[in-house]
Design a protein around this motif. Structure first.
Motif, short mmCIF file in Angstrom:
data_model
loop_
_atom_site.label_atom_id
_atom_site.label_comp_id
_atom_site.label_asym_id
_atom_site.label_seq_id
_atom_site.Cartn_x
_atom_site.Cartn_y
_atom_site.Cartn_z
N PHE A 144 0.87 -1.17 0.00
CA PHE A 144 0.00 0.00 0.00
C PHE A 144 0.91 1.22 0.00
O PHE A 144 1.68 1.43 0.93
CB PHE A 144 -0.92 0.01 1.22
CG PHE A 144 -1.86 1.19 1.20
CD1 PHE A 144 -3.00 1.17 0.42
CD2 PHE A 144 -1.59 2.32 1.95
CE1 PHE A 144 -3.86 2.25 0.38
CE2 PHE A 144 -2.45 3.42 1.91
CZ PHE A 144 -3.59 3.37 1.13
N ASN A 145 0.85 2.01 -1.09
CA ASN A 145 1.74 3.15 -1.21
C ASN A 145 0.99 4.42 -0.84
O ASN A 145 0.43 5.10 -1.68
CB ASN A 145 2.28 3.23 -2.64
CG ASN A 145 2.91 1.90 -3.05
OD1 ASN A 145 3.80 1.40 -2.38
ND2 ASN A 145 2.41 1.32 -4.14
N MET A 182 -8.00 1.62 -3.12
CA MET A 182 -7.70 0.60 -4.12
C MET A 182 -6.56 1.02 -5.04
O MET A 182 -5.67 0.23 -5.36
CB MET A 182 -8.94 0.25 -4.95
CG MET A 182 -10.09 -0.36 -4.17
SD MET A 182 -9.63 -1.68 -3.01
CE MET A 182 -9.04 -2.92 -4.14
N ASN A 183 -6.57 2.28 -5.49
CA ASN A 183 -5.54 2.71 -6.43
C ASN A 183 -4.14 2.75 -5.82
O ASN A 183 -3.15 2.70 -6.55
CB ASN A 183 -5.89 4.09 -7.00
CG ASN A 183 -7.03 4.01 -8.00
OD1 ASN A 183 -7.22 2.98 -8.64
ND2 ASN A 183 -7.79 5.08 -8.11
N PHE A 192 -3.42 -1.93 -8.42
CA PHE A 192 -4.83 -2.17 -8.71
C PHE A 192 -5.40 -0.91 -9.34
O PHE A 192 -4.92 0.19 -9.09
CB PHE A 192 -5.59 -2.48 -7.43
CG PHE A 192 -5.37 -3.87 -6.91
CD1 PHE A 192 -6.23 -4.89 -7.28
CD2 PHE A 192 -4.31 -4.15 -6.06
CE1 PHE A 192 -6.03 -6.19 -6.79
CE2 PHE A 192 -4.10 -5.43 -5.58
CZ PHE A 192 -4.97 -6.46 -5.95
N VAL A 193 -6.43 -1.08 -10.15
CA VAL A 193 -7.08 0.08 -10.76
C VAL A 193 -8.55 0.05 -10.39
O VAL A 193 -9.22 -0.97 -10.53
CB VAL A 193 -6.90 0.08 -12.30
CG1 VAL A 193 -7.69 1.22 -12.92
CG2 VAL A 193 -5.42 0.17 -12.65
N SER A 261 -15.57 -3.16 -9.57
CA SER A 261 -14.91 -2.00 -10.17
C SER A 261 -13.39 -2.07 -10.10
O SER A 261 -12.71 -1.12 -10.48
CB SER A 261 -15.36 -0.73 -9.44
OG SER A 261 -16.74 -0.72 -9.28
N THR A 262 -12.86 -3.17 -9.56
CA THR A 262 -11.42 -3.25 -9.37
C THR A 262 -10.81 -4.17 -10.43
O THR A 262 -11.37 -5.21 -10.74
CB THR A 262 -11.10 -3.79 -7.97
OG1 THR A 262 -11.65 -2.88 -7.01
CG2 THR A 262 -9.60 -3.90 -7.74
N SER A 263 -9.68 -3.75 -10.97
CA SER A 263 -8.98 -4.65 -11.87
C SER A 263 -7.49 -4.64 -11.58
O SER A 263 -6.96 -3.70 -10.98
CB SER A 263 -9.25 -4.27 -13.33
OG SER A 263 -8.90 -2.92 -13.52
N LEU A 264 -6.84 -5.71 -12.00
CA LEU A 264 -5.42 -5.88 -11.79
C LEU A 264 -4.87 -6.32 -13.15
O LEU A 264 -5.17 -7.43 -13.59
CB LEU A 264 -5.19 -6.94 -10.71
CG LEU A 264 -3.76 -7.21 -10.27
CD1 LEU A 264 -3.18 -5.98 -9.60
CD2 LEU A 264 -3.72 -8.39 -9.30
N LYS A 265 -4.12 -5.47 -13.80
CA LYS A 265 -3.80 -5.68 -15.22
C LYS A 265 -5.10 -5.90 -15.98
O LYS A 265 -6.02 -5.12 -15.79
CB LYS A 265 -2.87 -6.87 -15.41
CG LYS A 265 -1.41 -6.53 -15.12
CD LYS A 265 -0.55 -7.70 -15.53
CE LYS A 265 0.90 -7.42 -15.21
NZ LYS A 265 1.68 -8.66 -15.23
#
Lengths: 346, 370
Positions: A144-145, A182-183, A192-193, A261-265
């Motif tokens: 988590f950044n 999430m971002n 994650f997007v 609503s979340t995607s990873l690549k």
């Protein structure tokens, strides 16, 4: 063992081609098995006057992470008990001082609350950083950044705007929160997007308010019709039931929305929790917890976990094999423990 | 022997189906071999390996200090391997063994229950007593500000006439003087009036005793107010409100430690707090009642006034179904509290009247004759 092997085999077969698999999440824990772990944890925590609680936390988390599977592999919880113990001791001391000082010296208390307000975004970031850093899947850690400025906006400024707009902006507040959370999260080096639209949030809030008003009117009508209690009593009881119901609706609807609503690549998620299914699990849990004087608590936790995971799936697009680990880093447990005692509900 | 599992290099998420084999028992050397092409993936010493302890049937992780991981469902195999390599070490999966032992589980349940009971019933109240009675006076003085907060949130100014207020003050002044002369009195009680809620009385930690207008209007004889006043003095003397706040704080922290991370079930986590709070509260009411009865006896006031006012109050509560219970801490929650809370935190009036009867029969010298 056979389970893992077959999982591995299916994994090998499908990675050859551009696959489009739907991979369900699954919780393989068991209520009885976890009960035993839980009660031994409590016993050891009690006889060590709380010291063992750090080891207990690690064992609990390892049980839950280690039994949560997707694509044949489970998650891992990496935190070490001693880090948690150190963080927890400091957090409890800080909390006790805080409550004591704020209670005894109102002027100092006001300043302390102000300080807490400014520390909250930092604590929030640290807490999530610790949680993510200590979660891994396929030997790749999450990250988590956090960013203080953005966290301050999400935790302080947006809620304030929500308040002065008399709640009209709350859907925005929650969207900003989810977006930030999430971002800023990454699996290894891959962020994650989060792509939800604010209209979805307004829709859920609108339905929630509708349910609230409907239940309130219906409940008060029924209770007043029965004439068992005063109108005020009826309002309180109908309000309580409606509140619980709407809170549950929000949990279900927002969990679904966040996953969808979340995607990873190119990979996506789907979640299909239903209000009916969730309420059923929660009610049975509550009932059994009360009947067993709390002994059902661990099994209840397993049951709700099983339900939630059974409704979530990962939609694989391409290969899951090429995620890359991030640089090693270490995060202190203090932030997470402070978040816990001050109940920031991270 | 070999253990089947999954090898992950810690750089990418690509897992390789693999097996772990023992190369040399003397050297404690192990090897991980790919199942696909039988190539050696990694040769290492046991000392390079961190093996996670067993927990239920969750997969076991073997972490190499260079970052690679071998993960397997074969918990038994790993335990067997460990016993071979470290024959005189502590039993592998010690916690797991404990967690599977029926006797250990039963022992844990019983001991934990007894322990929790002892802490709740004896430990926490004693700790709270100690803190409450040893609190520096600097801190106690700060509680003065309670009144300002209550005025902002719950109370409205009293609408009683000045005459009525002065009458009551004059009535109670001698009892205040008498109370101060008691040994070990910490605070000078001061009487005040407020409105904004149903019939009730409060003893704040600062020594303020508040009567609500509704209470003053409810009683039919001023001696009933004396009974309530003595009850509140009893709370004050025993520092009940302070002790209760301290107990709440201790219980909250303990629940956090014991039940810990219960994200999904926070409501359940509050049950022990609520139960403990209820039992403390009833104990406190009982203590305050006892003090009131003793004082009334000493002052020669008929105990029937106590019975009357208790009955009146309880009728008032069931009639109006909206009254704030007797506490000033965490104000926010209190506004919504209705009858059930009062019924749970205060003994029922019948019970209280019985208590008066009991008290009378023990304390009055002519009990035998009656």
């Amino acid at each position: 063992m056979a389970q893992l092997e077959s999982d591995l085999k299916s994994n090998d077969e499908t990675t050859q081609t551009e696959s489009k698999r739907v991979l369900p999440f699954e919780f393989r824990g068991d209520g009885t098995e976890y009960f035993k772990i839980w009660i031994v944890n409590i016993f050891l925590t009690l006889i060590t006057l709380g010291i063992y609680s750090a080891w207990a936390t690690v064992r609990n988390n390892r049980y839950f992470y280690g039994n949560t599977f997707v694509d044949g592999t489970s998650f891992s919880y990496l935190a070490k008990p001693l880090q948690i113990l150190k963080g927890r001791i400091i957090a409890v001391v800080v909390f006790t001082l805080f409550v004591g000082l704020a209670g005894a010296f109102p002027v100092a208390g006001a300043i302390l609350y102000l300080v807490l307000g400014f520390a909250a975004p930092y604590i929030y970031n640290q807490s999530l950083a610790f949680k993510m850093r200590n979660t891994s899947y396929k030997n790749i850690q999450f990250r988590f950044n956090g960013d203080y400025g953005e966290a301050f906006g999400v935790l302080v400024i947006w809620p304030f705007l929500g308040l002065i707009s008399l709640g009209l902006l709350y859907p925005f507040v929650l969207l900003k929160m989810h977006q930030y959370r999430m971002n800023q999260t990454a699996y290894g080096t891959t962020q994650f997007v989060f792509s939800a639209q604010v209209k979805s949030y307004y829709k859920i809030f609108g339905i929630g308010v509708g349910i609230l008003l409907g239940l309130l009117a219906f409940g008060m009508g029924v209770l007043n019709g029965l004439g068992l209690m005063s109108p005020n009593g009826a309002a309180v009881i109908a309000g309580f039931v409606a509140y619980i119901f709407v809170a549950t609706y929000f949990t279900v609807a927002f969990t679904n929305l966040v996953f969808i609503s979340t995607s990873l690549k190119e990979h996506g998620f789907n979640a299909t929790l239903t209000l009916k299914g969730y309420v059923k699990v929660v009610l049975i849990n509550m009932l059994l917890i009360v009947i067993t004087l709390g002994l059902y608590l661990p099994a209840a936790k397993v049951r709700i976990m099983k339900y939630i995971t059974s409704c979530i799936e990962l939609h694989e697009r391409g290969s899951l094999d090429d995620f890359i680990a991030a640089e090693k880093e270490s995060v202190s447990a203090l932030g997470e423990q402070l978040g816990d005692v001050f109940d920031f509900s991270v | 022997m070999h253990i089947k599992g999954f090898y992950l290099d810690g750089i990418t998420s690509k897992g390789i189906s693999a097996r772990l084999e023992l190369v040399s028992r003397q050297q404690k050397t192990l090897v991980i071999i790919s199942e696909d092409d039988n190539k050696q993936l990694h040769v290492f010493q046991l000392s390079n390996l961190d093996i996670s302890s067993r927990i239920g049937d969750a997969p076991r992780e073997l972490n190499l200090d260079s970052g690679e991981q071998f993960i397997t469902n074969d918990n038994e195999g790993i335990d067997r391997l460990l016993r071979q390599l470290i024959p005189d070490g502590i039993a592998p999966s010690l916690m797991h063994t404990l967690e599977r032992n029926v006797t250990a589980i039963a022992f844990s349940i019983i001991t934990s229950a007894v322990f929790v009971w002892l802490i709740t019933v004896y430990g926490i109240p004693r700790a709270a007593d100690y803190i409450a009675f040893n609190m520096p006076s600097v801190v106690v003085e700060q509680f003065e500000t309670d009144m300002a907060i209550l005025d902002r949130t719950m109370f409205e100014p009293s609408e009683l006439t000045t005459d009525r207020k002065n009458d009551i003050k004059r009535l109670l002044d001698p009892f205040i003087e008498q109370y101060i002369s008691l040994p070990e009195t910490h605070l000078k009680p001061r009487l005040d009036f407020r409105s904004g809620m149903g019939a009730n009385a409060f003893a704040l930690p600062s020594g303020k005793i508040i009567f609500t207008d509704a209470l003053v209007n409810l009683v039919e004889h001023d001696n009933e107010l004396v009974a309530v006043f003595f009850h509140e003095l009893g709370h004050l003397r025993q520092k009940h409100m302070m002790r209760r706040s301290i107990q709440d704080a201790i219980v909250t922290i303990s629940v956090f430690f014991i039940i810990g991370d219960l994200d999904a079930l926070e409501i359940a986590g509050t049950i022990p707090t609520l139960l403990a709070d209820m039992s403390y509260s009833r104990d406190f009411e009982r203590e305050a009642d006892l003090f009131a009865l003793q004082q009334m006896n000493e002052q020669g006031i008929d105990l029937d006034y106590f019975r009357d006012v208790m009955k009146r109050l309880s009728e008032e509560f069931s009639d109006h179904a909206k009254v704030v219970s007797e506490r000033s801490d965490d104000l926010g929650d209190e506004i919504m509290i209705t009858v059930p809370e009062f019924l749970l935190t205060h003994p029922g009036w019948r019970e209280r009247v019985l208590f008066v009867d009991e008290f009378e029969s023990v304390s009055s010298p002519d009990a035998e004759i009656n």
